[in-house]
Motif scaffolding. Structure first.
Motif, PDB file in Angstrom:
ATOM      1  N   ASP A   9       0.952  -1.082  -0.061  1.00 28.51           N
ATOM      2  CA  ASP A   9      -0.050  -0.004  -0.009  1.00 28.51           C
ATOM      3  C   ASP A   9       0.889   1.209   0.138  1.00 28.51           C
ATOM      4  O   ASP A   9       1.457   1.362   0.857  1.00 28.51           O
ATOM      5  N   ALA A  10       0.926   1.913  -1.023  1.00 29.68           N
ATOM      6  CA  ALA A  10       1.470   3.063  -1.176  1.00 29.68           C
ATOM      7  C   ALA A  10       1.445   4.234   0.051  1.00 29.68           C
ATOM      8  O   ALA A  10       2.447   4.972   0.021  1.00 29.68           O
ATOM      9  N   GLU A  11       0.272   4.162   0.570  1.00 25.09           N
ATOM     10  CA  GLU A  11       0.211   5.240   1.672  1.00 25.09           C
ATOM     11  C   GLU A  11       0.824   4.667   3.079  1.00 25.09           C
ATOM     12  O   GLU A  11       0.515   5.520   3.969  1.00 25.09           O
ATOM     13  N   THR A  12       1.476   3.546   3.033  1.00 29.49           N
ATOM     14  CA  THR A  12       1.929   3.156   4.495  1.00 29.49           C
ATOM     15  C   THR A  12       3.367   3.305   4.880  1.00 29.49           C
ATOM     16  O   THR A  12       3.838   2.667   5.753  1.00 29.49           O
ATOM     17  N   LEU A  13       4.041   4.253   4.172  1.00 29.61           N
ATOM     18  CA  LEU A  13       5.435   4.498   4.401  1.00 29.61           C
ATOM     19  C   LEU A  13       5.831   4.870   5.943  1.00 29.61           C
ATOM     20  O   LEU A  13       6.656   4.717   6.381  1.00 29.61           O
ATOM     21  N   LEU A  71      -7.868   1.509 -21.821  1.00 31.93           N
ATOM     22  CA  LEU A  71      -6.776   1.499 -20.996  1.00 31.93           C
ATOM     23  C   LEU A  71      -6.922   0.531 -19.861  1.00 31.93           C
ATOM     24  O   LEU A  71      -7.944   0.311 -19.359  1.00 31.93           O
ATOM     25  N   LEU A  72      -5.931  -0.293 -19.898  1.00 31.11           N
ATOM     26  CA  LEU A  72      -6.168  -1.509 -18.672  1.00 31.11           C
ATOM     27  C   LEU A  72      -5.069  -1.074 -17.580  1.00 31.11           C
ATOM     28  O   LEU A  72      -3.718  -1.074 -17.615  1.00 31.11           O
ATOM     29  N   SER A  73      -5.812  -0.847 -16.422  1.00 31.05           N
ATOM     30  CA  SER A  73      -5.068  -0.152 -15.190  1.00 31.05           C
ATOM     31  C   SER A  73      -4.665  -1.012 -14.080  1.00 31.05           C
ATOM     32  O   SER A  73      -5.485  -2.109 -13.983  1.00 31.05           O
ATOM     33  N   GLY A  74      -3.570  -0.804 -13.688  1.00 27.72           N
ATOM     34  CA  GLY A  74      -3.377  -1.608 -12.481  1.00 27.72           C
ATOM     35  C   GLY A  74      -4.126  -1.036 -11.222  1.00 27.72           C
ATOM     36  O   GLY A  74      -5.178  -0.423 -11.545  1.00 27.72           O
ATOM     37  N   SER A  75      -3.981  -1.421 -10.230  1.00 27.46           N
ATOM     38  CA  SER A  75      -4.883  -1.348  -8.859  1.00 27.46           C
ATOM     39  C   SER A  75      -4.917   0.152  -8.622  1.00 27.46           C
ATOM     40  O   SER A  75      -4.004   0.863  -8.463  1.00 27.46           O
ATOM     41  N   LEU A  76      -6.409   0.401  -8.448  1.00 27.59           N
ATOM     42  CA  LEU A  76      -6.513   1.773  -7.846  1.00 27.59           C
ATOM     43  C   LEU A  76      -5.941   2.099  -6.604  1.00 27.59           C
ATOM     44  O   LEU A  76      -5.607   1.654  -5.861  1.00 27.59           O
ATOM     45  N   GLY A  77      -5.336   3.490  -6.764  1.00 32.63           N
ATOM     46  CA  GLY A  77      -4.591   3.921  -5.634  1.00 32.63           C
ATOM     47  C   GLY A  77      -3.040   3.549  -5.574  1.00 32.63           C
ATOM     48  O   GLY A  77      -2.242   4.269  -4.969  1.00 32.63           O
ATOM     49  N   THR A  78      -2.662   2.961  -6.519  1.00 31.95           N
ATOM     50  CA  THR A  78      -1.115   2.393  -6.694  1.00 31.95           C
ATOM     51  C   THR A  78      -0.332   3.667  -7.663  1.00 31.95           C
ATOM     52  O   THR A  78      -1.121   4.116  -8.500  1.00 31.95           O
ATOM     53  N   PRO A 138     -11.557   3.537 -17.964  1.00 35.95           N
ATOM     54  CA  PRO A 138     -10.385   2.816 -17.772  1.00 35.95           C
ATOM     55  C   PRO A 138     -10.765   1.348 -17.080  1.00 35.95           C
ATOM     56  O   PRO A 138     -11.723   1.452 -16.149  1.00 35.95           O
ATOM     57  N   LEU A 139     -10.330   0.247 -17.501  1.00 34.80           N
ATOM     58  CA  LEU A 139     -10.522  -1.079 -17.058  1.00 34.80           C
ATOM     59  C   LEU A 139      -9.672  -1.343 -15.897  1.00 34.80           C
ATOM     60  O   LEU A 139      -8.477  -1.619 -16.371  1.00 34.80           O
ATOM     61  N   VAL A 140      -9.894  -1.409 -14.721  1.00 32.85           N
ATOM     62  CA  VAL A 140      -9.036  -1.685 -13.524  1.00 32.85           C
ATOM     63  C   VAL A 140      -9.004  -3.174 -13.513  1.00 32.85           C
ATOM     64  O   VAL A 140      -9.972  -4.136 -13.076  1.00 32.85           O
ATOM     65  N   CYS A 141      -7.646  -3.739 -13.736  1.00 32.12           N
ATOM     66  CA  CYS A 141      -7.424  -4.977 -13.869  1.00 32.12           C
ATOM     67  C   CYS A 141      -6.416  -5.630 -12.764  1.00 32.12           C
ATOM     68  O   CYS A 141      -6.101  -6.982 -13.023  1.00 32.12           O
ATOM     69  N   ASP A 142      -6.229  -4.748 -12.066  1.00 33.61           N
ATOM     70  CA  ASP A 142      -5.365  -5.247 -10.734  1.00 33.61           C
ATOM     71  C   ASP A 142      -3.980  -5.668 -11.094  1.00 33.61           C
ATOM     72  O   ASP A 142      -3.663  -6.884 -10.449  1.00 33.61           O
ATOM     73  N   TRP A 143      -3.400  -5.412 -12.292  1.00 35.60           N
ATOM     74  CA  TRP A 143      -2.027  -5.957 -12.867  1.00 35.60           C
ATOM     75  C   TRP A 143      -2.240  -7.442 -13.062  1.00 35.60           C
ATOM     76  O   TRP A 143      -1.092  -7.999 -13.357  1.00 35.60           O
ATOM     77  N   ASP A 144      -3.344  -8.102 -13.324  1.00 37.36           N
ATOM     78  CA  ASP A 144      -3.605  -9.394 -13.244  1.00 37.36           C
ATOM     79  C   ASP A 144      -4.013  -9.809 -14.971  1.00 37.36           C
ATOM     80  O   ASP A 144      -4.837  -9.176 -15.287  1.00 37.36           O
ATOM     81  N   ARG A 145      -3.389 -10.798 -15.320  1.00 38.03           N
ATOM     82  CA  ARG A 145      -3.480 -11.244 -16.721  1.00 38.03           C
ATOM     83  C   ARG A 145      -4.992 -11.826 -16.932  1.00 38.03           C
ATOM     84  O   ARG A 145      -5.797 -11.753 -17.840  1.00 38.03           O
ATOM     85  N   ALA A 146      -5.525 -12.639 -15.987  1.00 37.46           N
ATOM     86  CA  ALA A 146      -6.766 -13.285 -16.019  1.00 37.46           C
ATOM     87  C   ALA A 146      -8.038 -12.253 -15.951  1.00 37.46           C
ATOM     88  O   ALA A 146      -8.892 -12.284 -16.605  1.00 37.46           O
ATOM     89  N   CYS A 151      -6.620   0.548 -30.228  1.00 37.51           N
ATOM     90  CA  CYS A 151      -5.145  -0.039 -29.566  1.00 37.51           C
ATOM     91  C   CYS A 151      -5.544  -0.127 -28.106  1.00 37.51           C
ATOM     92  O   CYS A 151      -6.618   0.370 -27.654  1.00 37.51           O
ATOM     93  N   ILE A 152      -4.591  -0.855 -27.639  1.00 33.82           N
ATOM     94  CA  ILE A 152      -4.911  -1.152 -26.175  1.00 33.82           C
ATOM     95  C   ILE A 152      -3.699  -0.761 -25.511  1.00 33.82           C
ATOM     96  O   ILE A 152      -2.495  -1.092 -25.810  1.00 33.82           O
ATOM     97  N   ILE A 153      -3.883  -0.073 -24.195  1.00 32.16           N
ATOM     98  CA  ILE A 153      -2.536   0.517 -23.352  1.00 32.16           C
ATOM     99  C   ILE A 153      -2.838  -0.053 -22.097  1.00 32.16           C
ATOM    100  O   ILE A 153      -3.869   0.141 -21.576  1.00 32.16           O
ATOM    101  N   ALA A 154      -1.776  -0.853 -21.678  1.00 28.25           N
ATOM    102  CA  ALA A 154      -1.625  -1.635 -20.499  1.00 28.25           C
ATOM    103  C   ALA A 154      -0.876  -1.132 -19.621  1.00 28.25           C
ATOM    104  O   ALA A 154       0.400  -0.973 -19.704  1.00 28.25           O
ATOM    105  N   ASN A 155      -1.018  -0.960 -18.334  1.00 29.89           N
ATOM    106  CA  ASN A 155      -0.003  -0.437 -17.529  1.00 29.89           C
ATOM    107  C   ASN A 155       1.070  -1.666 -16.854  1.00 29.89           C
ATOM    108  O   ASN A 155       2.196  -1.128 -16.693  1.00 29.89           O
ATOM    109  N   ASN A 156       0.761  -2.801 -17.202  1.00 24.19           N
ATOM    110  CA  ASN A 156       2.010  -3.960 -17.472  1.00 24.19           C
ATOM    111  C   ASN A 156       1.634  -4.824 -18.419  1.00 24.19           C
ATOM    112  O   ASN A 156       0.650  -5.029 -18.958  1.00 24.19           O
ATOM    113  N   ASP A 157       2.715  -5.913 -18.479  1.00 19.54           N
ATOM    114  CA  ASP A 157       2.614  -6.937 -19.758  1.00 19.54           C
ATOM    115  C   ASP A 157       1.374  -7.901 -19.351  1.00 19.54           C
ATOM    116  O   ASP A 157       0.873  -8.629 -20.084  1.00 19.54           O
TER     117      ASP A 157
END
Length: 329
Positions: free
Chosen positions: A97-101, A164-171, A198-206, A223-229
């Motif tokens: 969690d990016a907020e827990t530093l 747009l395929l997004s990683g987890s919200l808040g990261t 944006p489609l929130v896909c939590d960094w997950d392939r499935a 086109c498709i833009i993804a935040n990760n492979d």
């Protein structure tokens, strides 16, 4: 924090430890070995590469122990407190969690901390004893934007639509990668319009595959833009399952994982942005050892302090396309 700590201490201690040369349920070390703990946020292909980079760092006199937080910030804090009690001399943390530093620094009790790969939300909290090491997330988006600009300009187009395929919200990586690709497209004079929210896909392939599949044949996009492979590959699988050639539209990702590079080589992904997880892991261990020994954290590694913050050690991503994919990794 007191309430959070109480909750942490109330949780059962369940974890696995992996050290150089094998795995163990207890961090057994020789008396002259320096014990460093690595905490990954969750297990996937890229994070495992990062983890293995720390475990197989090849730095003499260092023993690395690894734990997986399974995207649970409370569990990660528990693991950190337990590691400190076990005698850890430094901690390498991929934040759940990016907020827990602030909570992580408190749990570390003065033990040096190297935050790795996943940016904390507030860099102002970094200091001589708590640093961040990772690739400059914005450059990943800039590279995606430049690739798509060149692709569509070659077709004589400045207007196009995207998924747009997004990683987890808040990261932080998801936000920065998204903002930077869109800002780069705008700066390049492109009019990019989202085909859907944006489609929130939590960094997950499935999850990406499940989110893209219902849109095929219903929603038009160029086109498709993804935040990760991993998410880009989920889109590839959705297209293939629907009988659509994934090479017919540009799909761009980030990380240049083994599967991602293979997809680029096969023409199923157009490009990805490379960050060397194994080398990042090794560099994090070296930075941690430097901190233990009172040295400059960047000594002996390719990650250097940024102009904006001396406690942020960074390097750029590298664009990977069919032209250079065989040279990467």
């Amino acid at each position: 924090m007191k309430r959070l700590t109480a909750l942490v201490l109330s949780l059962a201690l369940v974890f696995s430890l992996a050290a150089c040369g094998g795995t163990s349920s207890t961090p057994e070390t020789d008396s002259d070995e320096i014990l460093i703990y690595t905490f990954i946020a969750a297990r996937d292909e890229w994070n495992t590469t990062l983890e293995q980079g720390t475990l197989n760092c090849g730095i003499e006199g260092v023993k690395v122990v690894s734990q997986n937080a399974e995207n649970d910030a409370i569990k990660q804090l528990q693991q950190i407190e337990t590691a400190v009690t076990a005698g850890a001399k430094a901690l390498i943390v991929q934040m759940a969690d990016a907020e827990t530093l602030a909570e992580i620094e408190e749990a570390a009790q003065g033990v040096p901390v190297v935050m790795v790969n996943r940016n904390p939300s507030d860099y102002s909290l970094l200091n001589e004893n708590v640093i961040y090491l990772g690739c400059d997330e914005a450059t990943a988006g800039y590279l995606q934007g430049d690739y798509l600009t060149e692709y569509f300009q070659a077709q004589g187009k400045t207007d196009f639509t995207y998924l747009l395929l997004s990683g987890s919200l808040g990261t932080v990586p998801a936000r920065v990668r998204t903002d930077s690709v869109l800002s780069q497209l705008e700066a390049n004079g492109m009019n990019a319009t989202e085909a859907t929210s944006p489609l929130v896909c939590d960094w997950d392939r499935a999850t990406a595959m499940d989110n893209v599949t219902p849109l095929l044949g219903v929603t038009e996009f160029d086109c498709i833009i993804a935040n990760n492979d991993a998410m880009a590959l989920g889109a590839v699988e959705a297209l293939e399952q629907a009988g659509i050639d994934p090479g017919s539209i540009p799909i761009v990702g980030v990380d240049a994982t083994g599967d991602g590079r293979a997809a680029v080589a096969e023409g199923k992904m157009a490009m990805t942005a490379f960050q060397d997880g194994a080398e990042m892991g090794r560099a994090a261990v070296q930075a941690a050892l430097n901190m233990i020994n009172g040295k400059d954290p960047s000594e002996g590694i390719d990650y250097k302090p940024t102009e904006d913050n001396p406690y942020v050690l960074a390097r750029d991503f590298v664009m990977v396309t069919a032209e250079n994919v065989d040279e990467i990794g």
